[in-house]
Design an enzyme around this catalytic site. Structure first.
Site, short mmCIF file in Angstrom:
data_model
loop_
_atom_site.label_atom_id
_atom_site.label_comp_id
_atom_site.label_asym_id
_atom_site.label_seq_id
_atom_site.Cartn_x
_atom_site.Cartn_y
_atom_site.Cartn_z
N ASP A 37 0.85 -1.18 0.00
CA ASP A 37 0.00 0.00 0.00
C ASP A 37 0.89 1.24 0.00
OD1 ASP A 37 -3.24 0.31 0.81
OD2 ASP A 37 -2.04 2.13 1.05
N ASP A 63 3.70 2.44 -4.27
CA ASP A 63 2.87 3.34 -5.05
C ASP A 63 2.53 2.60 -6.33
OD1 ASP A 63 1.72 5.23 -6.66
OD2 ASP A 63 3.34 6.70 -6.51
N VAL A 64 1.29 2.10 -6.41
CA VAL A 64 0.93 1.23 -7.54
C VAL A 64 0.82 1.98 -8.86
CG1 VAL A 64 -0.24 -0.45 -6.05
CG2 VAL A 64 -1.57 1.40 -7.14
N TYR A 156 -14.13 7.03 -13.27
CA TYR A 156 -14.24 5.80 -12.49
C TYR A 156 -14.86 4.68 -13.33
CZ TYR A 156 -15.07 2.89 -8.34
OH TYR A 156 -15.06 1.87 -7.42
N LYS A 160 -13.14 1.04 -14.46
CA LYS A 160 -13.73 -0.21 -13.99
C LYS A 160 -14.24 -1.07 -15.14
CE LYS A 160 -12.71 0.60 -9.77
NZ LYS A 160 -11.59 -0.14 -9.14
#
Length: 296
Positions: A37, A63-64, A156, A160
Site C-alpha cells: 500500500d 505506489d501502484v 471511475y 472499472k
C-alpha cells in the site's frame, strides 16, 4: 482455490478497505501474506493486525501508479516466499466529476491506480504462477461500475469497465494456453470502505493545488456525495466471506448486490436494440446500491 493454509497471498491496497479486510480473512485461513500500500502507517497497522492472528507476513510500501514499484513488490514477495498463490489487486481510487471539468491529471491518476497497476501486476505474476506447481488465482477488484453506468463519475466507470474487459480477455488467453491460473473479477456496489478518503492518498505527481478545480463547487460536492455513498453502503464485514467462497467455487464474476442484477441485464438487452442510457430508467436501480444483502 480450495485450500488456503500455508499458501502465499499478495494483496495491494492492503492498508484500507477491501485489501485490509481480505488480509484479515486470509490470515484467519492460515495464509502467508505480502501486503502492499502507499499509506505506510496504515499498512503497518494491517501488518500488526494479521500478525496478531498468527500469520507470517511482510509489508511492502508501494505506489501502484509506478510500474517499477509494482515490479519491486513482486520481487520482494518472491524473495521472501519464493511463490505467489493468490494475487489480490485491490488498490484503487475513486474520482468524481464531469468530463468537461475533471483535470487531465486526475484521469492519469485513476488510470494508473485502478487499471495499469493491475496490468503491471498480471504481467509479472502470471508467468510466476505458470512456473509453479499447483493452481494460482488472481482477483481483480473492479466495481458494479464495471458492469453498469450512472452519472457524475466517467473516469471511475472508464477504469472499472476496462478492468472487467481486461480480466475477461486475459481469461480467454489463459484458457487458450491451458494455464493453471484462475482469474476472478469482483464487482461490488457501495460498500463501507475507505474509498471516500481517496484524496488523502493522492501522490504529489498528480497534485496541483493552484488548479481552481480543487476549490470548485463541483469538486466539493463530489467529495461530499462520495462520503454519503460509501458510509451508507453494505458493511464491509460481509465481503471477505463472499469473496473467499467465490474463490473456493471458482466463480469468475463476484457480486455483492443482487438488487442490481436487473440493471445489468437491462443494459445488456439495450445494446443490440441500440437503446442508449436512460437516467429515468436507471433511478430505481440506484436505490438498490445500498441494500445490505449477501450474494447467494
Amino acid at each position: 482455490m480450495k485450500e488456503f493454509k500455508d499458501k502465499v497471498a499478495l494483496i495491494t491496497g492492503a492498508a484500507h478497505g477491501f485489501g485490509h479486510s481480505l488480509a484479515i480473512e486470509a490470515a484467519q485461513r492460515g495464509m502467508k501474506l505480502a501486503l502492499a500500500d502507499i499509506d505506510q502507517d496504515a499498512l503497518e497497522k494491517t501488518l500488526s493486525d494479521v500478525k496478531k492472528i498468527g500469520a507470517q507476513a511482510i509489508s511492502i510500501p508501494t505506489d501502484v501508479t509506478e510500474e517499477s514499484e509494482i515490479a519491486n513488490m513482486v520481487d520482494e514477495t518472491m524473495s521472501k516466499y519464493n511463490e505467489i498463490n493468490l494475487l489480490i489487486n485491490s488498490a484503487g481510487v475513486a474520482i468524481p466529476g464531469p468530463i468537461w471539468e475533471l483535470p487531465t491529471r486526475d484521469w492519469e491518476w485513476i488510470l494508473h491506480a485502478d487499471l495499469m497497476s493491475q496490468v503491471w501486476a498480471l504481467k509479472r505474476v502470471i508467468p510466476i504462477m505458470e512456473k509453479q506447481k499447483g493452481h494460482g488465482d488472481i482477483l481483480n477488484v473492479a466495481s458494479m461500475a464495471g458492469l453498469i453506468t450512472s452519472p457524475l463519475m466517467p473516469a471511475y466507470y472508464a477504469t472499472k469497465f476496462a478492468v472487467v474487459g481486461m480480466t475477461e480477455a486475459v481469461e480467454y488467453d489463459l484458457q487458450a494456453v491451458k494455464a493453471n491460473v484462475g482469474l476472478h473479477v469482483f464487482c461490488p456496489a457501495f460498500v463501507q470502505t475507505d474509498l471516500y478518503h481517496t484524496e488523502n492518498h493522492r501522490p504529489a505527481k498528480y497534485t496541483d493545488k493552484s488548479d481552481p478545480y480543487y476549490s470548485s463547487k463541483t469538486f466539493k460536492e463530489g467529495q461530499k456525495q462520495a462520503k454519503i455513498d460509501i458510509t451508507t453502503g453494505m458493511p464491509i464485514d460481509n465481503v471477505p466471506k463472499i469473496i473467499f467462497k467465490a474463490l473456493e467455487d471458482d466463480k469468475f464474476y463476484i457480486l455483492t448486490h443482487p438488487g442490481m442484477n436487473p440493471a445489468i441485464v437491462a443494459r445488456a438487452k439495450n445494446i443490440p436494440s441500440g437503446e442508449g442510457p436512460d437516467l429515468k430508467a436507471l433511478a430505481p436501480f440506484l436505490e438498490q446500491t445500498h441494500e445490505v444483502k449477501e450474494d447467494k
